[in-house]
Design a protein around this motif. Structure first.
Motif, PDB file in Angstrom:
ATOM      1  N   SER A 117       0.653  -1.234   0.048  1.00  0.00           N
ATOM      2  CA  SER A 117      -0.059   0.085   0.061  1.00  0.00           C
ATOM      3  C   SER A 117       0.911   1.176   0.061  1.00  0.00           C
ATOM      4  O   SER A 117       1.893   1.342   0.482  1.00  0.00           O
ATOM      5  CB  SER A 117      -0.903  -0.111   1.137  1.00  0.00           C
ATOM      6  OG  SER A 117      -1.537  -1.088   1.105  1.00  0.00           O
ATOM      7  N   ASN A 161      -5.563   4.365   2.478  1.00  0.00           N
ATOM      8  CA  ASN A 161      -5.612   2.840   1.878  1.00  0.00           C
ATOM      9  C   ASN A 161      -6.731   2.179   2.711  1.00  0.00           C
ATOM     10  O   ASN A 161      -6.449   0.857   3.516  1.00  0.00           O
ATOM     11  CB  ASN A 161      -4.240   2.228   2.098  1.00  0.00           C
ATOM     12  CG  ASN A 161      -3.063   3.006   1.415  1.00  0.00           C
ATOM     13  OD1 ASN A 161      -3.453   3.337   0.015  1.00  0.00           O
ATOM     14  ND2 ASN A 161      -2.208   3.241   1.857  1.00  0.00           N
ATOM     15  N   GLY A 184      -8.420   0.617  -5.695  1.00  0.00           N
ATOM     16  CA  GLY A 184      -7.852   1.464  -5.070  1.00  0.00           C
ATOM     17  C   GLY A 184      -8.729   2.544  -4.900  1.00  0.00           C
ATOM     18  O   GLY A 184      -9.920   2.615  -5.152  1.00  0.00           O
TER      19      GLY A 184
END
Length: 409
Positions: free
Chosen positions: A38, A79, A177
């Motif tokens: 990430s 994230n 994402g």
């Protein structure tokens, strides 16, 4: 099943597309396997000086296209889709689990690889040009996107990675994402959301191998574009790819809810908004809650396995406070999204909804007036009138200063 397809049609950020024809190169080592690395949140954005933005360890020179705000930059690197036991992580893992088990190669390995750590900062070429989006297309507008400068932006969709992944030699992959779009303000829209991109390519043999007398069928032709296909695709190929995509999405949605192309290849692509799936699956009423750090929200998703049924228990519903704001518009260049962005920047997640409730044109001067209703409600506590008054006054003053409106306060 009818309800399933209704959901798939109305989900705002869902899409399907046939991929254009491109050239394939070899697969680089760093793209051969699933990526779960990430973007680190400690690289949160900073603005060391007025004409540069530092983001994820890189500096970007600002220009006349730069419109990303500090509020949005503070979300980069969070994230949420990779935070264990977060509801978006659960949805992502469920989709991965389904694709890993449902689609395997001849040697028993998963057919689809997964990329959930790709940087949200992309070039304009990646986000638009590589997808054959025309230069004058409305989707490129500053009103709808967050630009770091004329050459770089926060991705508006995970499709921004399609060209790179396909050209690396991948035939089947999922890309996950955070994506960024300027939008309206209500309980189902947020400027940052999370998307799952799926892409599958087929060679001529793979697509027609189970078709009787399919040896003479072709993927491509020198034909004409119609409402059903691109000019380079044969109708037989389009119908089979469409049928395959429909099967894939039907199996995925049934499993969860319980009941650009290549040389000599053709394929499909889809995109799903993870927040929309989670809101339906877990009955989460407000998209702002996904960004909450309140343990009363987060602990509800700490479960022993990803397929455990979860029914979200609402936090106490705090009362709303409602204020209106009216002003004369400065010119035809005014955009509602500019006002929404200003209100979101100042009020943040304290603003639940902004609605244009009245539009008036003066009969003599022809000046146009807008009246917006702003609903303030904190998702975790009761707001006071003084708190809301200060925020609302700041919005009024900023609208005059930043947007050039003439207040009717």
């Amino acid at each position: 099943m009818a309800m399933l397809w209704k959901f798939m049609r109305v989900a705002k950020y869902s899409k399907t597309a046939l991929l254009p024809k491109v050239k394939v190169r070899g697969i680089p080592t760093h793209l051969r396997h699933s990526s779960s690395k990430s973007v680190p949140s400690e690289f949160a954005a900073s603005t060391p000086c007025s004409n540069t933005v530092e983001l994820l360890g890189k500096a970007y020179a600002q220009d006349d296209y730069s419109n990303v705000t500090e509020k949005i930059l503070s979300k980069v690197g969070k994230n949420l889709h990779n935070k264990k036991h977060h509801p978006l992580w659960l949805i992502k893992e469920q989709i991965k689990d389904h694709f890993y088990k449902q689609y395997v190669g001849r040697r028993g390995n998963p057919l689809f690889s997964v990329y959930d750590g790709l940087s949200p900062v992309v070039t304009v070429q990646q986000n638009f040009d590589s997808l054959l989006i025309p230069q004058n297309h409305a989707s490129r507008s500053k009103e709808d996107n967050y630009y770091l400068n004329r050459g770089h932006m926060l991705r508006a969709h995970t499709s921004a990675h399609q060209w790179d992944l396909i050209h690396s030699g991948l035939d089947a992959f999922l890309a996950v994402g955070d994506v960024y779009r300027r939008d309206t303000i209500d309980n189902t829209h947020y400027p940052v959301f999370h998307q799952m991109e799926g892409v599958r390519l087929f060679s001529c043999h793979e697509l027609f191998s189970n078709i009787k007398d399919g040896e003479g069928l072709q993927l491509f032709e020198q034909g004409h574009r119609t409402a059903h296909k691109q000019e380079c695709h044969t109708m037989e190929a389009v119908r089979l790819v469409e049928f395959n995509l429909k099967q894939v999405l039907t199996k995925l949605m049934t499993h969860i809810f319980g009941n650009a192309g290549a040389r000599d290849k053709i394929g499909w692509a889809f995109g799903l908004g993870l927040e929309r799936l989670a809101m339906i699956l877990y009955d989460i009423p407000d998209i702002r809650l996904f960004w909450s750090e309140d343990e009363r929200f987060l602990k509800q998703f700490v479960v022993p396995h990803i397929w455990q049924k979860i029914k979200f228990q609402p936090l106490s519903k705090y009362p709303p406070l409602i204020n209106d704001i009216s002003f004369w518009l400065p010119s035809e260049t005014y955009s509602k999204n500019d006002f929404y962005e200003l209100a979101r920047t100042i009020g943040g997640d304290l603003i639940e909804k902004v609605v244009l409730v009245d539009e008036f044109t003066h009969p003599k001067t022809k000046k146009v007036s807008h009246c917006y209703r702003i609903i303030y409600r904190h998702p975790e506590k009761t707001l006071t009138q003084d708190e809301v008054h200060r925020i609302h006054q700041a919005i009024e003053e900023s609208a005059v200063r930043e947007l050039g409106v003439e207040g009717r306060f």
